[in-house]
Structures are given as C-alpha cells and as structure tokens.
Scaffold this motif. Structure first.
Motif, PDB file in Angstrom:
ATOM      1  N   LEU A 281       0.843  -1.202   0.000  1.00  0.00           N
ATOM      2  CA  LEU A 281       0.000   0.000   0.000  1.00  0.00           C
ATOM      3  C   LEU A 281       0.876   1.250   0.000  1.00  0.00           C
ATOM      4  O   LEU A 281       0.660   2.181  -0.770  1.00  0.00           O
ATOM      5  N   GLY A 282       1.882   1.266   0.878  1.00  0.00           N
ATOM      6  CA  GLY A 282       2.732   2.436   0.993  1.00  0.00           C
ATOM      7  C   GLY A 282       3.682   2.595  -0.176  1.00  0.00           C
ATOM      8  O   GLY A 282       3.751   3.641  -0.819  1.00  0.00           O
ATOM      9  N   ASN A 283       4.407   1.526  -0.487  1.00  0.00           N
ATOM     10  CA  ASN A 283       5.375   1.580  -1.571  1.00  0.00           C
ATOM     11  C   ASN A 283       4.690   1.539  -2.933  1.00  0.00           C
ATOM     12  O   ASN A 283       5.053   2.270  -3.849  1.00  0.00           O
ATOM     13  N   GLY A 284       3.685   0.654  -3.047  1.00  0.00           N
ATOM     14  CA  GLY A 284       3.023   0.462  -4.336  1.00  0.00           C
ATOM     15  C   GLY A 284       2.068   1.579  -4.702  1.00  0.00           C
ATOM     16  O   GLY A 284       2.103   2.097  -5.825  1.00  0.00           O
ATOM     17  N   TRP A 285       1.197   1.972  -3.769  1.00  0.00           N
ATOM     18  CA  TRP A 285       0.208   3.000  -4.083  1.00  0.00           C
ATOM     19  C   TRP A 285       0.769   4.405  -3.890  1.00  0.00           C
ATOM     20  O   TRP A 285       0.762   5.218  -4.803  1.00  0.00           O
ATOM     21  N   ILE A 286       1.243   4.698  -2.690  1.00  0.00           N
ATOM     22  CA  ILE A 286       1.720   6.048  -2.405  1.00  0.00           C
ATOM     23  C   ILE A 286       2.965   6.368  -3.238  1.00  0.00           C
ATOM     24  O   ILE A 286       3.111   7.457  -3.785  1.00  0.00           O
ATOM     25  N   GLY A 287       3.884   5.400  -3.343  1.00  0.00           N
ATOM     26  CA  GLY A 287       5.086   5.626  -4.122  1.00  0.00           C
ATOM     27  C   GLY A 287       4.915   5.352  -5.604  1.00  0.00           C
ATOM     28  O   GLY A 287       5.336   6.139  -6.449  1.00  0.00           O
ATOM     29  N   GLY A 288       4.276   4.237  -5.950  1.00  0.00           N
ATOM     30  CA  GLY A 288       4.202   3.805  -7.337  1.00  0.00           C
ATOM     31  C   GLY A 288       3.447   4.755  -8.250  1.00  0.00           C
ATOM     32  O   GLY A 288       3.756   4.867  -9.439  1.00  0.00           O
ATOM     33  N   PHE A 289       2.441   5.451  -7.701  1.00  0.00           N
ATOM     34  CA  PHE A 289       1.687   6.388  -8.523  1.00  0.00           C
ATOM     35  C   PHE A 289       2.335   7.771  -8.564  1.00  0.00           C
ATOM     36  O   PHE A 289       1.814   8.683  -9.200  1.00  0.00           O
ATOM     37  N   LEU A 290       3.479   7.920  -7.882  1.00  0.00           N
ATOM     38  CA  LEU A 290       4.121   9.230  -7.826  1.00  0.00           C
ATOM     39  C   LEU A 290       4.489   9.791  -9.198  1.00  0.00           C
ATOM     40  O   LEU A 290       4.197  10.957  -9.476  1.00  0.00           O
TER      41      LEU A 290
ATOM     42  N   GLY B 271       3.788  29.692 -13.570  1.00  0.00           N
ATOM     43  CA  GLY B 271       4.477  30.076 -14.788  1.00  0.00           C
ATOM     44  C   GLY B 271       5.657  29.169 -15.085  1.00  0.00           C
ATOM     45  O   GLY B 271       5.522  27.936 -15.065  1.00  0.00           O
ATOM     46  N   PRO B 272       6.851  29.734 -15.336  1.00  0.00           N
ATOM     47  CA  PRO B 272       8.028  28.913 -15.657  1.00  0.00           C
ATOM     48  C   PRO B 272       8.418  27.947 -14.537  1.00  0.00           C
ATOM     49  O   PRO B 272       9.063  26.931 -14.794  1.00  0.00           O
ATOM     50  N   ASN B 273       8.042  28.269 -13.299  1.00  0.00           N
ATOM     51  CA  ASN B 273       8.390  27.397 -12.170  1.00  0.00           C
ATOM     52  C   ASN B 273       7.408  26.251 -11.981  1.00  0.00           C
ATOM     53  O   ASN B 273       7.527  25.487 -11.013  1.00  0.00           O
ATOM     54  N   SER B 274       6.445  26.113 -12.900  1.00  0.00           N
ATOM     55  CA  SER B 274       5.453  25.037 -12.769  1.00  0.00           C
ATOM     56  C   SER B 274       6.092  23.656 -12.880  1.00  0.00           C
ATOM     57  O   SER B 274       5.519  22.665 -12.417  1.00  0.00           O
ATOM     58  N   ILE B 275       7.305  23.597 -13.469  1.00  0.00           N
ATOM     59  CA  ILE B 275       7.951  22.290 -13.618  1.00  0.00           C
ATOM     60  C   ILE B 275       8.297  21.667 -12.269  1.00  0.00           C
ATOM     61  O   ILE B 275       8.551  20.465 -12.184  1.00  0.00           O
ATOM     62  N   TYR B 276       8.289  22.463 -11.200  1.00  0.00           N
ATOM     63  CA  TYR B 276       8.630  21.943  -9.875  1.00  0.00           C
ATOM     64  C   TYR B 276       7.402  21.565  -9.046  1.00  0.00           C
ATOM     65  O   TYR B 276       7.546  21.056  -7.931  1.00  0.00           O
ATOM     66  N   THR B 277       6.198  21.834  -9.564  1.00  0.00           N
ATOM     67  CA  THR B 277       4.995  21.632  -8.740  1.00  0.00           C
ATOM     68  C   THR B 277       4.735  20.158  -8.431  1.00  0.00           C
ATOM     69  O   THR B 277       4.078  19.835  -7.439  1.00  0.00           O
ATOM     70  N   GLY B 278       5.248  19.252  -9.273  1.00  0.00           N
ATOM     71  CA  GLY B 278       5.072  17.828  -8.987  1.00  0.00           C
ATOM     72  C   GLY B 278       5.721  17.408  -7.683  1.00  0.00           C
ATOM     73  O   GLY B 278       5.349  16.390  -7.087  1.00  0.00           O
ATOM     74  N   LEU B 279       6.685  18.206  -7.198  1.00  0.00           N
ATOM     75  CA  LEU B 279       7.385  17.881  -5.952  1.00  0.00           C
ATOM     76  C   LEU B 279       6.516  18.110  -4.716  1.00  0.00           C
ATOM     77  O   LEU B 279       6.875  17.664  -3.622  1.00  0.00           O
ATOM     78  N   LEU B 280       5.392  18.802  -4.896  1.00  0.00           N
ATOM     79  CA  LEU B 280       4.489  19.003  -3.758  1.00  0.00           C
ATOM     80  C   LEU B 280       4.045  17.665  -3.170  1.00  0.00           C
ATOM     81  O   LEU B 280       3.879  17.534  -1.952  1.00  0.00           O
ATOM     82  N   TYR B 281       3.856  16.673  -4.029  1.00  0.00           N
ATOM     83  CA  TYR B 281       3.378  15.361  -3.570  1.00  0.00           C
ATOM     84  C   TYR B 281       4.411  14.639  -2.712  1.00  0.00           C
ATOM     85  O   TYR B 281       4.117  14.273  -1.562  1.00  0.00           O
ATOM     86  N   PRO B 282       5.637  14.408  -3.182  1.00  0.00           N
ATOM     87  CA  PRO B 282       6.599  13.711  -2.314  1.00  0.00           C
ATOM     88  C   PRO B 282       6.950  14.501  -1.058  1.00  0.00           C
ATOM     89  O   PRO B 282       7.133  13.908   0.013  1.00  0.00           O
ATOM     90  N   ILE B 283       7.047  15.815  -1.160  1.00  0.00           N
ATOM     91  CA  ILE B 283       7.365  16.618   0.028  1.00  0.00           C
ATOM     92  C   ILE B 283       6.255  16.475   1.066  1.00  0.00           C
ATOM     93  O   ILE B 283       6.515  16.275   2.261  1.00  0.00           O
ATOM     94  N   GLY B 284       5.010  16.539   0.607  1.00  0.00           N
ATOM     95  CA  GLY B 284       3.873  16.397   1.531  1.00  0.00           C
ATOM     96  C   GLY B 284       3.839  15.046   2.203  1.00  0.00           C
ATOM     97  O   GLY B 284       3.609  14.941   3.416  1.00  0.00           O
ATOM     98  N   MET B 285       4.079  13.979   1.430  1.00  0.00           N
ATOM     99  CA  MET B 285       4.049  12.642   2.015  1.00  0.00           C
ATOM    100  C   MET B 285       5.211  12.421   2.980  1.00  0.00           C
ATOM    101  O   MET B 285       5.062  11.725   3.998  1.00  0.00           O
TER     102      MET B 285
END
Length: 437
Positions: A368-377, A395-409
């Motif tokens: 659940l943790g590795n497969g779901w929380i990590g695997g769908f990252l 804007g141009p910094n939108s390329i970093y917004t995907g990091l919100l997910y791992p940082i939050g978890m």
C-alpha cells in the motif's frame, strides 16, 4: 533482482511506450497514459500481498516464491511479444495493462516473502545488515533494466529499436526466469517457519489474524505510515528523476540514462552501509532522517538540476551546457535518501510481526505504501506539473509543482513516525507475541 528487472523494464521505457501502445495526437496525454499503465501494476500489488502473503504463512515461503517468480517472468516476457497499437488498436493497450496487472500481483507476494525468508535465517544482531542486501536488488534491477535497454537501443539505432528492438529486453526474461526458478528450487524452507509448523503453531487463517486483531492492526497502520514516506523517497529519487530529466529538462534519453546509472552505481553500496548502521543506532532514525532530508531539499535539488542542465530554458537541452558531474551528484544525493529510508525497512517490518502471520502482515502495508503512495508518484507528479493550474499559478516554475506530492508525504511520515513509531531493532523475531516482545 530478476523480479525487479522485470517490473522496472516498463518504468524505464514509460516515456517511450506512450507512442507504441496509446493513440497518437497528444504527447502529454500519451505520457500520462503510459505512466498510468505503469501505475496499474502498483495498483494490484496489495491484492498480491494478501493472496501470496496468506499462502506464504499457510504453506511456506519457498513454494510461494516459485509461483510469484513464474508469474512475473512470464508476464514480462509476454510483453515482448505484444502487438502495438498500430496493429491491434485498443486491444494491444488492454493486453499491456493485463500483463502489468499480472506483474503487480506477482510482485505483491515477492517482497514480503524475500524479507521474511532472509530475516528468519540470520543472526538477530545483524538483521539490518543482511536484509539490506534485499534492498539493493530493487536498485540493481532498475540499473540492469536501464543497462539492457541502453545497450540494445544504442546497438540497433533508434529506428530499429522503435520498430522491434524494444522487445529484446522483455524477451530476455525467459532466460532470467529459468535461472531464478533453478535457484529457488534449490532453496530450503525458512527454519523458523519449519520449526513453528512442526510444533503445530502455524496460523490457520493468517488474513483474519493479521487484520482483525486490534493490536496487530495497529502495527499494520504504523508500518503503512513508515512505508508511505519511503515509497515517495524511492520513486522520486529514481523514477521521477528520470522522467523529469527527459520531459521537463528535455535531456536526451542516452544522457539521462547515463546520469541516472552513474548515480545508482555510486550509491547502491550505501544500502549495506545504512543496513549495518541500523543494527547499531536503530531503524527509526534512518527512516525518518531520510524523509526529513527529502522534504527539506527536493525543491533546491530540482532547481539546481534545471540550472546545471538547461539554464537558458531551451526547447531541448544543449548537451554542451550540461554539467554532467553536478547532475550526477544531484541525482546521487537523492539516492542517498533512498538508501537511508529503504535499507532498514525490511528489518523494521519483519520485527513488527510474529512468525505465524509475518508474511501476510508486513506485505499489505508495504505494498500500500510503496506500491500506491510511491508507485503512482510519477503519474501524479507529472499530471500536477502538466496541469493548467500549475502553469497559471507558477508560470516557468510550474515544472517543480510535482514535488508538492513527495514533500507532503514525507512530512506525513515524519509526523506519524515521531508520534507512533517505536524502535524495533532489539525485538526477537522468533517470539510469538505481536511486536516481537
């Protein structure tokens, strides 16, 4: 290692597969569909954990191993025989998803069995060190998958690789399957399991014991909290980093593979170092320490990757501008975090649960943790980055917004870990009480 090689072949080719098995017309949609298919294998891993964990606690670790390996090997090899979307249309897509689901089911039963099997053979005082060898295999499998793909792709050229050469890395699984099954047939059953079964103390219903007992259920939830952070650290440092290099920074595949491979080569021995260290200072400090470092440094690391690879924001990164040493070190730093959180994880999970239900109890929260929380990252992070909200807001910094997910978890795991996780390194795994006391 063979099993992870099989599973990660698709992940290493996720960007490439978008054009092979999904409708033409929109590159972003193709990439997201390909990543979703990659994630589908993770989606069913908890089901595999329940099925094979239950069997492993009922009939033994060795026999379950044989089934999971055969399922994974055949599923991977058959991907190499699939027709593409251009030939079979949506039928080819459906077959690809089905085989990814088979892979996920097999992997769901693999990790818990491997960790349990090794841990039940080794001395208590060195459990972290010995089980850390298992943790190297996922990275080694990823490394080998990239190596095989890279060699095949470079040898055949882009045209031949796209037409038929991509099948070769998958078909190699037939050879790996034969070797792995031979090895596993030679293995003996875990001594702790054999002793417990001979004494008539084996569980008659591992699923019921694992999840209806309130004390054990609490340990399952604690394990899930720890693994959620480990999962995002793992998939950020390896898969999302590779995707980010190719899709956001526009670095060609050969350079991307080379940089990630160098970083993997440098850091893989650290699994053993951190496993050894966990036998001395404990599992909790390393797991939470890696999550803390990830939460604090992912954004500056990825901004630095942009600076050292494509500072002018060109449509495609100029190879002459890439600082290869800096990029390899930035990738390696992320993988140090992977080693910190993952090296002690097998020992930590094994030490939480008694022998009679260990396989079942540790497998579900892990997947659940590795497969779901990590695997769908990779899918979630890429989708967030590609969203209109990200582009309009950052804007141009939108390329970093995907990091919100791992940082939050990572932050969630830090909170859960600080409040609820207790050190396990001194637990006796041959004890029949929950928690190893």
């Amino acid at each position: 290692m063979f099993e992870w090689y099989d599973f990660y072949l698709y992940g290493s080719l996720a960007v490439f597969f978008g054009g092979l098995f999904f409708p033409q017309g929109n590159d972003t949609v193709q990439l997201l569909a390909s990543l979703a298919t990659f994630g589908a294998g993770f989606g069913v891993r908890p089901i595999g954990a329940l099925v094979f964990g239950h069997l492993g606690d009922l009939v033994g670790r060795k026999y379950t191993f044989l089934v999971t390996m055969a399922t994974m090997g055949l599923g991977t090899a058959l991907i190499g025989l699939l027709p593409t979307y251009a030939t079979w249309g949506i039928g080819a897509t459906a077959l690809l998803v089905f085989l990814r689901l088979l892979q996920g089911l097999a992997l769901g039963g693999e990790y818990g069995g491997a960790a349990t099997y090794v841990a039940e053979h080794v001395p208590d005082a060195q459990r972290g060190y010995y089980t850390s060898f298992i943790q190297t295999t996922a990275t080694a499998g990823f490394f080998v998958s990239m190596g095989v793909i890279g060699i095949t792709r470079a040898s055949l050229g882009e045209v031949a690789f796209k037409e038929w050469g991509w099948r070769i890395p998958f078909l190699i699984s037939f050879i790996l399957l034969i070797v792995s099954l031979y090895v596993r047939l030679k293995m003996k059953e875990s001594p702790l399991f054999s002793k417990m079964k001979a004494a008539g103390k084996a569980s008659k219903n591992p699923l019921k014991e694992s999840f209806t007992n309130p004390v054990n259920r609490r340990y399952v939830l604690i394990a899930f909290g720890a693994i959620a952070g480990q999962g995002v650290v793992w998939y950020t440092g390896q898969f999302y980093a590779l995707t980010f290099l190719q899709t956001m920074l526009k670095i060609d595949w050969k350079t991307s593979y080379t940089l990630v491979s160098i970083a993997l080569f440098i850091t893989t021995p650290l699994f053993l170092v951190f496993g050894w260290l966990s036998d001395r200072i404990g599992r909790k400090k390393l797991i939470l320490g890696g999550c803390l470092l990830g939460a604090l440094t992912y954004l500056p690391i990825y901004m630095a990757m942009k600076y050292f690879s494509n500072p002018d924001g060109l449509p495609k990164a100029d190879p002459a501008q890439i600082n290869h040493v800096a990029m390899a070190l930035l990738l390696a730093l992320q993988m140090v975090y992977v080693c910190m959180v993952y090296a002690p994880m097998a020992a930590f999970l094994v030490e939480l649960f008694p022998t009679r239900i260990r396989y079942t109890s540790m497998s579900l929260p892990y997947h659940l943790g590795n497969g779901w929380i990590g695997g769908f990252l990779p899918l979630i992070a890429t989708a967030v980055t590609a969203s209109a909200w990200a582009k309009e807001t950052f804007g141009p910094n939108s390329i970093y917004t995907g990091l919100l997910y791992p940082i939050g978890m990572c932050i969630v795991t830090l909170i859960v870990g600080t409040l609820f996780i207790h050190e396990t390194k001194d637990h006796r795994i041959d004890a029949e009480t929950i928690g190893g006391h």
